[in-house]
Design an enzyme around this catalytic site. Structure first.
Site, PDB file in Angstrom:
ATOM      1  N   THR A  54       0.873  -1.177   0.000  1.00  0.00           N
ATOM      2  CA  THR A  54       0.000   0.000   0.000  1.00  0.00           C
ATOM      3  C   THR A  54       0.902   1.216   0.000  1.00  0.00           C
ATOM      4  O   THR A  54       1.895   1.257   0.729  1.00  0.00           O
ATOM      5  CB  THR A  54      -0.896   0.022   1.266  1.00  0.00           C
ATOM      6  OG1 THR A  54      -1.473  -1.263   1.451  1.00  0.00           O
ATOM      7  CG2 THR A  54      -1.998   1.057   1.132  1.00  0.00           C
ATOM      8  N   CYS A  88       0.922  -6.923   3.337  1.00  0.00           N
ATOM      9  CA  CYS A  88       1.340  -5.549   3.636  1.00  0.00           C
ATOM     10  C   CYS A  88       1.151  -5.256   5.120  1.00  0.00           C
ATOM     11  O   CYS A  88       0.079  -5.504   5.679  1.00  0.00           O
ATOM     12  CB  CYS A  88       0.507  -4.578   2.795  1.00  0.00           C
ATOM     13  SG  CYS A  88       0.695  -2.861   3.305  1.00  0.00           S
ATOM     14  N   SER A  89       2.189  -4.715   5.729  1.00  0.00           N
ATOM     15  CA  SER A  89       2.142  -4.478   7.185  1.00  0.00           C
ATOM     16  C   SER A  89       1.108  -3.416   7.568  1.00  0.00           C
ATOM     17  O   SER A  89       0.571  -3.443   8.679  1.00  0.00           O
ATOM     18  CB  SER A  89       3.517  -4.059   7.700  1.00  0.00           C
ATOM     19  OG  SER A  89       3.901  -2.826   7.122  1.00  0.00           O
TER      20      SER A  89
HETATM   21  N1  COA Z   1       2.860  -0.467   8.727  1.00  0.00           N
HETATM   22  C1  COA Z   1       1.795  -0.394   9.538  1.00  0.00           C
HETATM   23  N2  COA Z   1       1.173   0.764   9.872  1.00  0.00           N
HETATM   24  C2  COA Z   1       1.665   1.907   9.336  1.00  0.00           C
HETATM   25  C3  COA Z   1       2.769   1.897   8.467  1.00  0.00           C
HETATM   26  C4  COA Z   1       3.369   0.651   8.157  1.00  0.00           C
HETATM   27  N3  COA Z   1       4.433   0.549   7.334  1.00  0.00           N
HETATM   28  N4  COA Z   1       3.038   3.174   8.090  1.00  0.00           N
HETATM   29  C5  COA Z   1       2.139   3.957   8.714  1.00  0.00           C
HETATM   30  N5  COA Z   1       1.308   3.184   9.456  1.00  0.00           N
HETATM   31  C6  COA Z   1       0.206   3.658  10.282  1.00  0.00           C
HETATM   32  C7  COA Z   1       0.625   4.851  11.072  1.00  0.00           C
HETATM   33  O1  COA Z   1       1.029   4.412  12.342  1.00  0.00           O
HETATM   34  C8  COA Z   1      -0.624   5.722  11.149  1.00  0.00           C
HETATM   35  O2  COA Z   1      -1.140   5.631  12.455  1.00  0.00           O
HETATM   36  P1  COA Z   1      -1.827   6.928  13.143  1.00  0.00           P
HETATM   37  O3  COA Z   1      -3.158   7.082  12.466  1.00  0.00           O
HETATM   38  O4  COA Z   1      -1.955   6.524  14.574  1.00  0.00           O
HETATM   39  O5  COA Z   1      -0.915   8.062  12.887  1.00  0.00           O
HETATM   40  C9  COA Z   1      -1.617   5.072  10.181  1.00  0.00           C
HETATM   41  O6  COA Z   1      -0.856   4.077   9.453  1.00  0.00           O
HETATM   42  C10 COA Z   1      -2.215   6.074   9.221  1.00  0.00           C
HETATM   43  O7  COA Z   1      -3.334   5.470   8.583  1.00  0.00           O
HETATM   44  P2  COA Z   1      -3.861   6.047   7.213  1.00  0.00           P
HETATM   45  O8  COA Z   1      -4.036   7.534   7.293  1.00  0.00           O
HETATM   46  O9  COA Z   1      -5.045   5.223   6.805  1.00  0.00           O
HETATM   47  O10 COA Z   1      -2.655   5.687   6.247  1.00  0.00           O
HETATM   48  P3  COA Z   1      -1.922   6.643   5.170  1.00  0.00           P
HETATM   49  O11 COA Z   1      -2.911   7.112   4.170  1.00  0.00           O
HETATM   50  O12 COA Z   1      -1.120   7.640   5.888  1.00  0.00           O
HETATM   51  O13 COA Z   1      -0.930   5.574   4.438  1.00  0.00           O
HETATM   52  C11 COA Z   1       0.925   4.062   4.303  1.00  0.00           C
HETATM   53  C12 COA Z   1      -0.200   4.628   5.191  1.00  0.00           C
HETATM   54  C13 COA Z   1       1.625   2.944   5.071  1.00  0.00           C
HETATM   55  C14 COA Z   1       0.321   3.480   3.020  1.00  0.00           C
HETATM   56  C15 COA Z   1       1.893   5.224   3.943  1.00  0.00           C
HETATM   57  O14 COA Z   1       2.501   5.685   5.136  1.00  0.00           O
HETATM   58  C16 COA Z   1       3.002   4.791   2.980  1.00  0.00           C
HETATM   59  O15 COA Z   1       2.804   4.838   1.754  1.00  0.00           O
HETATM   60  N6  COA Z   1       4.179   4.397   3.508  1.00  0.00           N
HETATM   61  C17 COA Z   1       5.294   3.955   2.660  1.00  0.00           C
HETATM   62  C18 COA Z   1       5.020   2.572   2.075  1.00  0.00           C
HETATM   63  C19 COA Z   1       4.751   1.549   3.162  1.00  0.00           C
HETATM   64  O16 COA Z   1       5.460   1.449   4.143  1.00  0.00           O
HETATM   65  N7  COA Z   1       3.661   0.751   2.942  1.00  0.00           N
HETATM   66  C20 COA Z   1       3.213  -0.248   3.922  1.00  0.00           C
HETATM   67  C21 COA Z   1       3.930  -1.524   3.810  1.00  0.00           C
HETATM   68  S1  COA Z   1       3.539  -2.379   2.285  1.00  0.00           S
END
Ligand code: COA
Length: 115
Positions: A54, A88-89
């Site tokens: 994601t 995906c984590s």
């Molecule tokens: N694994 C699990 N949780 C994660 C995360 C990860 N790698 N990165 C961020 N989060 C959590 C955060 O703790 C945050 O928590 P909060 O609401 O308490 O601050 C939460 O996701 C945010 O949720 P949401 O707003 O729905 O997500 P987002 O639109 O900000 O997108 C990701 C989250 C992970 C997709 C974005 O941070 C990203 O693209 N990161 C780089 C790629 C990545 O690490 N992808 C996931 C592993 S495949």
């Protein structure tokens, strides 16, 4: 351009969510500008959706966009009687603990014999 099924992933506020598009050829659910996406792979002859990645651009993080992408993917899996593998984590560690009703779609060991 391949036909895409569009769904508006409501996070509880109807009509407020971003438009999420199903990009079937690339096995993604994505925003209309394609900058945020959920990537999946099909397993088990197509009956299992493995969510492998994601991504949300840094400038749009923390707004629930990834959650909207997940809702679209899980709704699609449910509609098509698919199981989901949360590789995906973000899905396993954040989305599912916050939205536990979707746990019912998770791929279970019991199904392995059918893969
Ligand atoms: N694994 C699990 N949780 C994660 C995360 C990860 N790698 N990165 C961020 N989060 C959590 C955060 O703790 C945050 O928590 P909060 O609401 O308490 O601050 C939460 O996701 C945010 O949720 P949401 O707003 O729905 O997500 P987002 O639109 O900000 O997108 C990701 C989250 C992970 C997709 C974005 O941070 C990203 O693209 N990161 C780089 C790629 C990545 O690490 N992808 C996931 C592993 S495949």
């Amino acid at each position: 351009m391949a036909a895409a099924t569009t769904t508006t992933a409501g996070g509880g506020t109807s009509g407020e969510g971003p438009k999420i598009v199903w990009n079937q050829p690339q096995q993604r659910f994505e925003t209309e500008d394609k900058k945020a996406y959920l990537q999946y792979a099909l397993r088990g002859g197509g009956g299992v959706m493995d969510i492998v990645h994601t991504f949300v651009p840094p400038s749009k993080r923390g707004l629930g966009l990834a959650s909207h992408l997940c809702v679209s993917a899980f709704q699609h899996a449910k509609t098509n009687s698919m199981s989901v593998v949360p590789t995906c984590s973000y899905v396993s560690d954040t989305f599912l603990p916050r939205n536990p009703t979707w746990n019912s779609l998770l791929y279970s060991e019991d199904l392995k014999s059918h893969m």
